[in-house]
Design a protein around this motif. Structure first.
Motif, mmCIF file in Angstrom:
data_model
loop_
_atom_site.group_PDB
_atom_site.id
_atom_site.type_symbol
_atom_site.label_atom_id
_atom_site.label_comp_id
_atom_site.label_asym_id
_atom_site.label_seq_id
_atom_site.Cartn_x
_atom_site.Cartn_y
_atom_site.Cartn_z
ATOM 1 N N ILE A 1 0.536 -0.659 0.137
ATOM 2 C CA ILE A 1 0.116 0.456 -0.137
ATOM 3 C C ILE A 1 0.812 1.476 0.119
ATOM 4 O O ILE A 1 2.053 0.934 0.991
ATOM 5 N N ARG A 2 0.748 2.115 -0.650
ATOM 6 C CA ARG A 2 1.268 3.099 -0.984
ATOM 7 C C ARG A 2 0.289 4.701 -0.036
ATOM 8 O O ARG A 2 -0.367 5.050 -0.801
ATOM 9 N N ASN B 1 -0.169 10.450 12.002
ATOM 10 C CA ASN B 1 -0.914 9.187 12.351
ATOM 11 C C ASN B 1 -1.285 8.669 11.528
ATOM 12 O O ASN B 1 -2.166 9.543 10.915
ATOM 13 N N LYS B 2 -2.174 7.580 11.164
ATOM 14 C CA LYS B 2 -2.366 7.125 10.094
ATOM 15 C C LYS B 2 -2.885 6.109 10.265
ATOM 16 O O LYS B 2 -2.476 4.797 10.643
ATOM 17 N N GLU B 3 -4.804 5.986 9.692
ATOM 18 C CA GLU B 3 -5.210 4.699 9.600
ATOM 19 C C GLU B 3 -5.354 4.277 7.965
ATOM 20 O O GLU B 3 -5.452 5.232 7.212
ATOM 21 N N ILE B 4 -4.863 3.115 8.124
ATOM 22 C CA ILE B 4 -4.893 2.267 6.867
ATOM 23 C C ILE B 4 -5.581 1.366 6.461
ATOM 24 O O ILE B 4 -5.484 0.068 7.053
ATOM 25 N N ILE B 5 -6.441 1.157 5.314
ATOM 26 C CA ILE B 5 -6.605 -0.098 4.971
ATOM 27 C C ILE B 5 -6.584 0.197 3.384
ATOM 28 O O ILE B 5 -7.054 0.627 3.179
ATOM 29 N N GLY B 6 -6.286 -1.259 2.959
ATOM 30 C CA GLY B 6 -5.755 -1.591 1.269
ATOM 31 C C GLY B 6 -7.385 -2.073 0.750
ATOM 32 O O GLY B 6 -8.305 -2.030 0.860
#
Length: 108
Positions: free
Chosen positions: A31-32, A58-63
């Motif tokens: 994921i970029r 701070n990042k919440e990441i969902i692919g």
């Protein structure tokens, strides 16, 4: 009119973007993440003075492959260079590894 050309013309230079790369621990998707250092980083104040001693992101990441949440925290120095990162649910990877994994998933 120039502003519309920028929005609707395919590829354009991204001089303000900083890219971070993670891989999901569950599905292995690379994921970029695009970050604008001018607006996305939160200043940290430690010590005397009014100038930030560093920055935090701070990042919440969902692919796209699965819906597992990846939480990332990056710490930057005064010059907005990464000095530390903590990733939960994923692993930080390099741009080269991201490109390699993208090539593998597209069948190249």
């Amino acid at each position: 009119m120039g502003i519309f050309r920028r929005f609707f013309s395919g590829k354009q230079a991204d001089k303000d973007g900083l890219y971070l790369y993670v891989k999901c621990n569950y599905c292995q998707e690379p994921i970029r993440i695009r970050v604008n250092p001018s607006t996305d980083l939160n200043p940290l104040y430690e010590g005397p003075g009014d100038d930030p001693s560093g920055y935090e992101l701070n990042k919440e990441i969902i692919g796209n492959r699965c819906f597992r949440l990846i939480r990332g925290t990056w710490y930057f120095d005064k010059s907005k260079r990464i000095i530390e990162s903590n990733i939960e649910g994923g692993t930080e990877i390099s741009a080269e590894e991201y490109n390699r994994l993208q090539g593998e998933s597209s069948g190249e």
